[in-house]
Design a protein around this motif. Structure first.
Motif, mmCIF file in Angstrom:
data_model
loop_
_atom_site.group_PDB
_atom_site.id
_atom_site.type_symbol
_atom_site.label_atom_id
_atom_site.label_comp_id
_atom_site.label_asym_id
_atom_site.label_seq_id
_atom_site.Cartn_x
_atom_site.Cartn_y
_atom_site.Cartn_z
ATOM 1 N N THR A 36 29.311 41.920 43.527
ATOM 2 C CA THR A 36 28.975 42.963 42.547
ATOM 3 C C THR A 36 30.149 43.108 41.587
ATOM 4 O O THR A 36 31.245 43.471 41.987
ATOM 5 C CB THR A 36 28.736 44.324 43.243
ATOM 6 O OG1 THR A 36 29.890 44.672 44.005
ATOM 7 C CG2 THR A 36 27.525 44.285 44.155
ATOM 8 N N GLU A 37 29.889 42.844 40.324
ATOM 9 C CA GLU A 37 30.956 42.899 39.314
ATOM 10 C C GLU A 37 30.636 43.984 38.292
ATOM 11 O O GLU A 37 29.468 44.276 38.024
ATOM 12 C CB GLU A 37 31.051 41.528 38.612
ATOM 13 C CG GLU A 37 32.089 41.492 37.505
ATOM 14 C CD GLU A 37 32.363 40.084 36.985
ATOM 15 O OE1 GLU A 37 31.577 39.166 37.272
ATOM 16 O OE2 GLU A 37 33.382 39.927 36.283
ATOM 17 N N HIS A 38 31.675 44.541 37.712
ATOM 18 C CA HIS A 38 31.465 45.472 36.607
ATOM 19 C C HIS A 38 31.222 44.638 35.348
ATOM 20 O O HIS A 38 32.154 44.249 34.649
ATOM 21 C CB HIS A 38 32.692 46.372 36.422
ATOM 22 C CG HIS A 38 32.839 47.376 37.521
ATOM 23 N ND1 HIS A 38 32.770 48.738 37.310
ATOM 24 C CD2 HIS A 38 33.016 47.213 38.846
ATOM 25 C CE1 HIS A 38 32.911 49.373 38.462
ATOM 26 N NE2 HIS A 38 33.070 48.464 39.412
ATOM 27 N N ASN A 66 41.145 35.521 40.294
ATOM 28 C CA ASN A 66 39.787 34.991 40.142
ATOM 29 C C ASN A 66 39.788 33.929 39.044
ATOM 30 O O ASN A 66 40.302 34.153 37.944
ATOM 31 C CB ASN A 66 38.828 36.110 39.724
ATOM 32 C CG ASN A 66 37.424 35.586 39.424
ATOM 33 O OD1 ASN A 66 36.682 35.240 40.341
ATOM 34 N ND2 ASN A 66 37.063 35.503 38.147
ATOM 35 N N GLU A 67 39.234 32.792 39.339
ATOM 36 C CA GLU A 67 39.077 31.713 38.351
ATOM 37 C C GLU A 67 40.340 31.578 37.488
ATOM 38 O O GLU A 67 40.287 31.625 36.253
ATOM 39 C CB GLU A 67 37.828 31.934 37.497
ATOM 40 C CG GLU A 67 36.563 31.896 38.349
ATOM 41 C CD GLU A 67 35.252 31.772 37.580
ATOM 42 O OE1 GLU A 67 35.243 31.887 36.345
ATOM 43 O OE2 GLU A 67 34.223 31.529 38.243
ATOM 44 N N ASN A 68 41.463 31.420 38.139
ATOM 45 C CA ASN A 68 42.726 31.342 37.396
ATOM 46 C C ASN A 68 42.861 30.045 36.603
ATOM 47 O O ASN A 68 43.747 29.912 35.759
ATOM 48 C CB ASN A 68 43.914 31.552 38.344
ATOM 49 C CG ASN A 68 43.827 32.889 39.044
ATOM 50 O OD1 ASN A 68 43.399 32.977 40.187
ATOM 51 N ND2 ASN A 68 44.170 33.951 38.334
ATOM 52 N N TYR A 81 30.642 27.790 42.218
ATOM 53 C CA TYR A 81 29.719 26.769 41.685
ATOM 54 C C TYR A 81 28.399 27.409 41.278
ATOM 55 O O TYR A 81 27.760 28.103 42.067
ATOM 56 C CB TYR A 81 29.458 25.684 42.731
ATOM 57 C CG TYR A 81 28.442 24.655 42.266
ATOM 58 C CD1 TYR A 81 28.685 23.860 41.150
ATOM 59 C CD2 TYR A 81 27.227 24.483 42.936
ATOM 60 C CE1 TYR A 81 27.757 22.927 40.708
ATOM 61 C CE2 TYR A 81 26.299 23.551 42.508
ATOM 62 C CZ TYR A 81 26.567 22.777 41.392
ATOM 63 O OH TYR A 81 25.638 21.861 40.954
ATOM 64 N N TYR A 82 28.012 27.168 40.039
ATOM 65 C CA TYR A 82 26.720 27.634 39.524
ATOM 66 C C TYR A 82 25.893 26.432 39.106
ATOM 67 O O TYR A 82 26.433 25.406 38.676
ATOM 68 C CB TYR A 82 26.923 28.523 38.290
ATOM 69 C CG TYR A 82 27.543 29.873 38.601
ATOM 70 C CD1 TYR A 82 26.754 30.935 39.013
ATOM 71 C CD2 TYR A 82 28.921 30.083 38.458
ATOM 72 C CE1 TYR A 82 27.307 32.180 39.291
ATOM 73 C CE2 TYR A 82 29.480 31.321 38.726
ATOM 74 C CZ TYR A 82 28.670 32.371 39.144
ATOM 75 O OH TYR A 82 29.213 33.606 39.412
ATOM 76 N N CYS A 83 24.565 26.558 39.195
ATOM 77 C CA CYS A 83 23.714 25.492 38.666
ATOM 78 C C CYS A 83 22.744 26.084 37.645
ATOM 79 O O CYS A 83 22.433 27.274 37.708
ATOM 80 C CB CYS A 83 22.970 24.784 39.778
ATOM 81 S SG CYS A 83 22.090 25.845 40.914
ATOM 82 N N ASP A 90 32.885 31.947 47.004
ATOM 83 C CA ASP A 90 32.681 33.369 46.733
ATOM 84 C C ASP A 90 31.986 33.682 45.411
ATOM 85 O O ASP A 90 31.872 34.855 45.042
ATOM 86 C CB ASP A 90 33.950 34.205 46.973
ATOM 87 C CG ASP A 90 35.153 33.797 46.182
ATOM 88 O OD1 ASP A 90 34.975 33.059 45.209
ATOM 89 O OD2 ASP A 90 36.264 34.230 46.523
ATOM 90 N N GLU A 91 31.465 32.644 44.749
ATOM 91 C CA GLU A 91 30.458 32.823 43.690
ATOM 92 C C GLU A 91 29.571 31.597 43.709
ATOM 93 O O GLU A 91 30.058 30.468 43.607
ATOM 94 C CB GLU A 91 31.097 32.962 42.303
ATOM 95 C CG GLU A 91 31.729 34.319 42.062
ATOM 96 C CD GLU A 91 32.281 34.479 40.645
ATOM 97 O OE1 GLU A 91 31.678 33.938 39.695
ATOM 98 O OE2 GLU A 91 33.314 35.158 40.502
ATOM 99 N N TRP A 92 28.276 31.809 43.817
ATOM 100 C CA TRP A 92 27.315 30.703 43.704
ATOM 101 C C TRP A 92 25.978 31.241 43.219
ATOM 102 O O TRP A 92 25.705 32.431 43.367
ATOM 103 C CB TRP A 92 27.154 29.957 45.035
ATOM 104 C CG TRP A 92 26.457 30.733 46.136
ATOM 105 C CD1 TRP A 92 27.051 31.514 47.082
ATOM 106 C CD2 TRP A 92 25.047 30.800 46.402
ATOM 107 N NE1 TRP A 92 26.106 32.073 47.913
ATOM 108 C CE2 TRP A 92 24.861 31.645 47.525
ATOM 109 C CE3 TRP A 92 23.922 30.221 45.816
ATOM 110 C CZ2 TRP A 92 23.598 31.935 48.060
ATOM 111 C CZ3 TRP A 92 22.664 30.508 46.344
ATOM 112 C CH2 TRP A 92 22.514 31.343 47.463
HETATM 113 O O1 AHR Z 1 29.440 35.922 37.706
HETATM 114 C C1 AHR Z 1 29.788 36.001 36.349
HETATM 115 C C2 AHR Z 1 31.140 35.377 36.073
HETATM 116 O O2 AHR Z 1 31.074 34.034 36.427
HETATM 117 C C3 AHR Z 1 32.303 35.891 36.877
HETATM 118 O O3 AHR Z 1 32.906 37.006 36.330
HETATM 119 C C4 AHR Z 1 33.259 34.758 36.843
HETATM 120 O O4 AHR Z 1 34.116 34.746 37.950
HETATM 121 C C5 AHR Z 1 32.373 33.540 36.730
HETATM 122 O O5 AHR Z 1 32.770 32.685 35.745
#
Ligand code: AHR
Length: 503
Positions: A25-27, A176-178, A244-246, A295-297
């Motif tokens: 959950t992100e702002h 995060n994503e440095n 990793y996102y697709c 921790d993000e997919w």
């Molecule tokens: O989930 C959206 C964004 O995607 C996050 O803030 C970031 O960590 C990633 O690039």
């Protein structure tokens, strides 16, 4: 064609960490404000400000852990903005302002987020800012959260703000994503920064796991350099993340047949991401003490397909394609439970691969939510090996990626301490149902079986505010005999939970 699945009771890679069934959950956009958080004075039913419908629904899937407050948002977040009386909290132009034009009101801060976790029974995983705040400031956040009552001024401040007992936050992300939004660092610089923060932060009493920033997907060279730099100083991080996102060009509502298979192959690439990054970690951590946290997919579609039509940044609709991605990704994690210690689907509400869409009085559970429900009994169970003889789809030609063939039926299995067996199956064929025979080797699948199947006449169908249950699981309980067959509809996800009959 032979379509057999054999569950191998004698083969296991260990226990499936419940944290694999984690959330994020992100702002950003509409995740919190008008999503999870409606405020205590809202006419919308809420529990201390959090949308009650969401809290009630979320509890049902036994959420293990929730990551917060970002994402990229974390890298400009100052935790002190989010404590104390809500009416006095500052408004900030945050990391995402140029994208979503939202000013962060800080109505949800540390105490509210911890309360949300408590309400739903999940552990918090706090992502701390490594880019723009000093290490001491983050150490103070840890002390504020975790110091025993009355031992320090920060513990007293926590009590004065309404929580005498420590929050007991075990998991802390350091950065995060440095490699990108978190400061565009090199891997070497990121590793050195992590070690600087970690040395300072771990001088506090109590047990915490600090997570170093890992690779952007398949960037194995980042993983290697991070691990090498730390190994040179004799340091091993608490865990190493990977994101990793697709996604494809099409929207959830409009994808073509080709885009169905493209997306599933991309999701299947998670196998390469985990295995190849792990191989790089093995060079410096052969004992595998450091776990990988994905921790993000999730799926990242073209923006604007959600109900707010683009107002909520990255909010998107979802349907059986996203549900099958969820299913096959969770199957991959289950089968790699010896190396994947946590995974957090991005994100919980009104954003990317969401479990929920919400606005005003409207609230919808997406097909992805239902997959988490079908899979929940894997949490904490012993993973079982599977022999999958249902064929594969040929991967697309790609010079950049060595795609593995996609299983026609993606499957994973586990056995809980009480003997209950969970088998989760996704039919990745968009048009053809599959008749699958299920049997056990070294154990039996005979028993009382709860079968729940998620499918839809048209795989493009989404749950909407107007029709919130268009895609919903169908359930039946049957007597199952080892070697029986079941039909998996095209483009479907099935969860089978068998309570064995004592033989
Ligand atoms: O989930 C959206 C964004 O995607 C996050 O803030 C970031 O960590 C990633 O690039």
């Amino acid at each position: 064609m032979k379509n057999d699945i054999t569950v191998l009771f004698a083969q296991s890679r260990g226990t499936i960490n419940p944290n694999i069934y984690g959330h994020f959950t992100e702002h950003i956009g509409g995740v919190f404000y008008d999503g999870l958080w409606v405020g205590e004075d809202s006419p919308i039913e809420n529990v201390r400000g959090f949308r009650k419908a969401l809290v009630d629904s979320f509890k049902k899937i036994n959420p293990s852990i929730v990551r917060w407050p970002g994402g990229c948002f974390a890298e400009t977040y100052d935790w002190r903005d989010g404590i104390g009386p809500r009416e006095k909290r500052p408004r900030r132009i945050n990391w995402w302002y140029n994208w979503d034009r939202r000013v962060e009101s800080n109505q949800v801060g540390t105490h509210e987020f911890m309360d949300f976790c408590e309400q739903v029974g999940a552990q918090p995983y706090v992502a701390a800012n490594m880019t723009t705040l000093p290490a001491l400031h983050i150490r103070n956040w840890m002390e504020y959260c975790n110091a025993p009552a009355h031992v320090s001024t920060l513990a007293d401040e926590r009590a004065a703000n309404g929580h005498e007992a420590p929050f007991g936050v075990r998991y802390w992300g350091i950065g995060n994503e440095n490699w990108g939004g978190g400061g565009n660092m090199s891997a070497e610089m990121c590793a050195r920064e992590y070690m600087r923060f970690d040395t300072i932060c771990s001088s506090l009493p109590g047990e915490t796991v600090t997570v170093a920033c890992g690779a952007n997907g398949h960037d194995v060279s980042w993983t290697r350099e991070m691990m090498r730099t730390m190994a040179q100083k004799g340091v091993r991080p608490g865990a190493l993340s990977v994101h990793y996102y697709c996604g494809t060009a099409g929207t959830p509502q409009e994808f073509t047949d080709d885009e169905w298979y493209q997306l599933l192959h991309q999701a299947n690439y998670m196998q390469n991401i985990v295995d190849d990054n792990r191989a790089a970690m093995d060079e410096f951590d052969p004992e595998r003490e450091v776990m990988m946290y994905v921790d993000e997919w999730g799926c990242w579609h073209k923006d604007g397909s959600g109900p707010s039509k683009g107002y909520n940044l990255f909010e998107q609709q979802s349907n059986m394609r996203d549900a099958v991605v969820t299913a096959l990704t969770l199957n991959i994690f289950n089968d790699r439970c010896d190396v994947v210690g946590m995974a957090n689907v991005a994100q919980l509400c009104n954003n990317l691969h969401a479990l929920y869409l919400a606005s005003g009085e409207h609230f919808v559970e997406t097909p992805t939510y239902h997959v988490f429900d079908l899979y929940k009994t894997h949490q904490g169970a012993r993973q079982l090996g599977v022999m999958n003889e249902c064929g594969t789809f040929t991967p697309p030609e790609d010079k950049q990626r060595a795609y593995k063939p996609l299983d026609r039926v993606s499957v994973s299995a586990s056995q809980a301490a009480d003997g209950t067996v969970t088998i989760t199956l996704a039919n990745t064929d968009l048009h053809e149902p599959v008749r699958v025979t299920l049997r056990g080797a070294g154990g039996s699948l005979t028993g009382r079986a709860l079968m729940r199947t998620l499918s839809s006449e048209d795989a493009h169908t989404c749950n909407t505010f107007e029709n919130p249950t268009a895609v919903t699981p169908v359930e039946r309980t049957i007597d199952f005999a080892d070697g029986d067959a079941l039909i998996l509809p095209a483009a479907s996800v099935t969860g089978v939970v068998i309570t064995p009959i004592a033989q």
